[in-house]
Design an enzyme around this catalytic site. Structure first.
Site, mmCIF file in Angstrom:
data_model
loop_
_atom_site.group_PDB
_atom_site.id
_atom_site.type_symbol
_atom_site.label_atom_id
_atom_site.label_comp_id
_atom_site.label_asym_id
_atom_site.label_seq_id
_atom_site.Cartn_x
_atom_site.Cartn_y
_atom_site.Cartn_z
ATOM 1 N N HIS A 103 5.053 0.237 -0.289
ATOM 2 C CA HIS A 103 5.766 -0.667 0.604
ATOM 3 C C HIS A 103 4.712 -1.690 1.047
ATOM 4 O O HIS A 103 3.634 -1.717 0.468
ATOM 5 C CB HIS A 103 6.383 0.098 1.784
ATOM 6 C CG HIS A 103 5.375 0.738 2.668
ATOM 7 N ND1 HIS A 103 4.696 1.880 2.308
ATOM 8 C CD2 HIS A 103 4.888 0.381 3.882
ATOM 9 C CE1 HIS A 103 3.860 2.204 3.269
ATOM 10 N NE2 HIS A 103 3.951 1.313 4.231
ATOM 11 N N GLU A 107 -1.043 -3.852 11.687
ATOM 12 C CA GLU A 107 -0.255 -3.491 10.508
ATOM 13 C C GLU A 107 1.195 -3.940 10.728
ATOM 14 O O GLU A 107 1.866 -4.415 9.833
ATOM 15 C CB GLU A 107 -0.318 -1.976 10.300
ATOM 16 C CG GLU A 107 0.170 -1.540 8.948
ATOM 17 C CD GLU A 107 -0.094 -0.064 8.711
ATOM 18 O OE1 GLU A 107 -1.118 0.266 8.085
ATOM 19 O OE2 GLU A 107 0.707 0.768 9.155
ATOM 20 N N CYS A 141 5.740 6.345 4.591
ATOM 21 C CA CYS A 141 4.552 5.605 4.160
ATOM 22 C C CYS A 141 3.973 6.143 2.860
ATOM 23 O O CYS A 141 3.096 5.517 2.268
ATOM 24 C CB CYS A 141 3.476 5.628 5.247
ATOM 25 S SG CYS A 141 4.030 4.827 6.752
ATOM 26 N N HIS A 154 0.841 -1.193 0.000
ATOM 27 C CA HIS A 154 0.000 0.000 0.000
ATOM 28 C C HIS A 154 0.882 1.251 0.000
ATOM 29 O O HIS A 154 2.101 1.182 0.133
ATOM 30 C CB HIS A 154 -0.987 0.016 1.174
ATOM 31 C CG HIS A 154 -0.431 0.413 2.495
ATOM 32 N ND1 HIS A 154 -1.187 1.022 3.465
ATOM 33 C CD2 HIS A 154 0.818 0.277 3.015
ATOM 34 C CE1 HIS A 154 -0.432 1.231 4.531
ATOM 35 N NE2 HIS A 154 0.778 0.813 4.295
ATOM 36 N N ASP A 184 -5.416 -10.361 -0.107
ATOM 37 C CA ASP A 184 -4.142 -11.062 0.087
ATOM 38 C C ASP A 184 -3.279 -11.020 -1.178
ATOM 39 O O ASP A 184 -3.750 -11.310 -2.273
ATOM 40 C CB ASP A 184 -4.401 -12.526 0.469
ATOM 41 C CG ASP A 184 -3.110 -13.244 0.847
ATOM 42 O OD1 ASP A 184 -2.195 -12.593 1.376
ATOM 43 O OD2 ASP A 184 -3.017 -14.462 0.596
ATOM 44 N N HIS A 185 -2.008 -10.659 -0.989
ATOM 45 C CA HIS A 185 -1.056 -10.553 -2.096
ATOM 46 C C HIS A 185 -1.543 -9.560 -3.149
ATOM 47 O O HIS A 185 -1.346 -9.753 -4.351
ATOM 48 C CB HIS A 185 -0.759 -11.924 -2.712
ATOM 49 C CG HIS A 185 0.220 -12.727 -1.896
ATOM 50 N ND1 HIS A 185 -0.144 -13.321 -0.714
ATOM 51 C CD2 HIS A 185 1.554 -12.993 -2.060
ATOM 52 C CE1 HIS A 185 0.922 -13.939 -0.210
ATOM 53 N NE2 HIS A 185 1.951 -13.748 -0.997
ATOM 54 N N HIS A 212 3.089 -4.912 4.042
ATOM 55 C CA HIS A 212 2.947 -5.438 5.403
ATOM 56 C C HIS A 212 2.412 -6.872 5.394
ATOM 57 O O HIS A 212 1.730 -7.291 4.468
ATOM 58 C CB HIS A 212 1.957 -4.575 6.211
ATOM 59 C CG HIS A 212 2.410 -3.168 6.436
ATOM 60 N ND1 HIS A 212 3.470 -2.859 7.257
ATOM 61 C CD2 HIS A 212 1.970 -1.984 5.946
ATOM 62 C CE1 HIS A 212 3.649 -1.548 7.267
ATOM 63 N NE2 HIS A 212 2.758 -0.984 6.474
#
Lengths: 143, 143, 143, 143, 143, 143
Positions: F42, F127, F36, F17, F82-83, F44
């Site tokens: 980047h 996070e 951020c 994100h 996801d991913h 998580h």
């Protein structure tokens, strides 16, 4: 020189077991194995870490694909042990005391024949957060 | 060939300590050890992992009984260090700086003489979740 | 105004259990409870967090002494459930399905009568790291 | 004999990445790398453990000062990788697939030249809690 | 209706302390506080979780910027308590027994005046992994 | 009186994100969101805890079957996030800044309509290990 990298995959399973030596009296079993010899079984959330060591493929950058390794552990180990009574539901522990030491050696042997012989294999098993075992062992300088 | 298995037992203790070299000035101690040289001490929840390696007994399936090992650690280590000031309350650190490195070697030596010489021994000590040490060290391929 | 503080003590126990409704067929039990209805039992490392809320004593600064609370949990809960088969070895689950929900309510009731009525009590139980329950529930703003 | 102690420092960074081989079709990349080849990237909280092995200084009791090691990791690794897209924002992975295996070797090489050659170095990298890698590898007895 | 979200920031500090009531005899202190009353202090790795609740800003999506909150905790709490002896090095515990209950209330009050009054605040403090406290307390349905 | 129990299921997903407000300059985004706001994203390892509260079924002892809840989270949340790159690959964050606060509210709303209205629902999202959020919030006594 080729660079070996170790990769690790963590899985878990839940099982019941009981520690006892059938040739021994209940009293002697209680003396040696304490609460772990309770005849009606107790159980654990076993955490399993499988370590595979080899040279990463120069194209993919993978030693082995971890999702393939995860599927292999699922098929060879979890399908047999997860939500089972190790003493009653598995052939491996029908005549072998399911101590953490014996379980980790059995899991290693289940996986060894399914993994490329060029790759090293090692297994760590957590019976609880405070009690765990590893096989085969790392060489340590002791002195 | 006999199969060696490593077993691990995790314990913890809480202690105060201070890092400093008595021959040095306060300024030099502060420069080298930073906040860790605070004269009034600070403290940690130390987590201790003791690793013992050997061939499981063919009858019991145990390398050593983990509850026996836990009692030994309690008697030899925790009884001396838990809820203590390492600098003031222990003879081991009366004249030795209680860095994690020195503590882990001291704990190893406390346990080594109490454990069967046929068994290998190694100790890991967590000072915090992010800072930890191990002795003796595993051999590593380096390069 | 008096200031209430919540204190928490974490303990654990290992037990075997099986989920099933005796009035149901094996097929229906398997359909509803899946692997958890395995007739030979499976097991868990249960982690238990007991929360007690009250006003700290102005002299000691304690709500309750955590070592006294730990002993109470040991005597009232762990002595009955640790290293046991919940279905076979406990009177509490002789006729009650040992789901996490039912276990947490039973533990709450075991402790409630032993703790000063001026203190609030709440219990959280981890069956695995990913599955856990709490009783009584916190009030939540919902929507 | 001089006593070697291993010290460990844990750090973390958050990064995005994508696994793919540019010479391959999208289909083949999807087949080999699955969800990890998503063209718009995904990400991880990478946990990094750096292990340095050597003889503690007889005066300070330090192998290396862990706050110096932490600063070094911050400058050499985190400043380059934290909150970055490994494929797009780093020169190291401009032409190298950022698998965990390749990342751990790259981090080792970033640090090796900055650490006293008398000290051994090893790096472990967690991509997730369940998938992790280590380089160089510990020697293991295998068989 | 405006939607309140809770945000949490976890920090830690290491400190020494001793529990005792100066008006009591050593014997009575030992009886009530056990090992925790050791006159030479012991210590902990305290883990601190600060919870702030409010309506996210419609433009930024933040309740508060977590890096601003982290800096605030660093300045107001960690700078005073980290690597300190709570009894000897802090004015807050010069005449107050540093139980976890008292520490958590003190930390809450240190932060409350520095945080926007429209935001709710709550603090959890872990003295060890197994002993922790929270203030102010969540309302719970009890019975 | 009927006894409400809260049950929790923990899941995780990995995503990329970037935090930014499109109406703002790069400079202002960098000032508010720091690292951020890196334009190349980047990522998580998000940990998600879903809490469902209700009265256990008197026959099964279940509030809801946790494997059914796990499947629901997989279908409604993980399959979408996801991913993935939250900014580019999801409609939910095409025009909404993917802060942890906004993500947790979105996940709550994805699940709320799929869960029996008699059951309360609450979601916690990590996070990182040190930064997390919860929605809706527990009522706290604050004073």
């Amino acid at each position: 020189m080729e660079k070996k990298v170790a990769i690790f995959r963590k899985e878990h399973f839940n099982a019941a077991h009981r520690l006892f030596v059938p040739e021994w009296s209940d009293e002697k079993n209680r003396e040696v194995f304490g609460k772990c010899s309770n005849p009606h079984y107790h159980g654990h959330n076993y955490e399993l870490i499988v370590k595979v060591t080899g040279v990463p493929d120069p194209t993919t950058g993978y030693v082995v694909n971890l999702s393939v390794l995860s599927d292999l552990i699922g098929k060879e180990v979890l399908a047999k042990f997860d939500h089972k009574n190790l003493n009653l539901d598995t052939k491996e522990f029908a005549h072998l005391n399911p101590t953490a030491e014996n379980i980790v050696v059995v899991i290693y042997e289940m996986l060894r024949s399914k993994i490329d012989p060029k790759l090293d294999l090692s297994v760590r098993l957590y019976e609880t957060e405070r009690n765990f075992v590893e096989y085969p062992v790392s060489l340590t300088v002791d002195g």
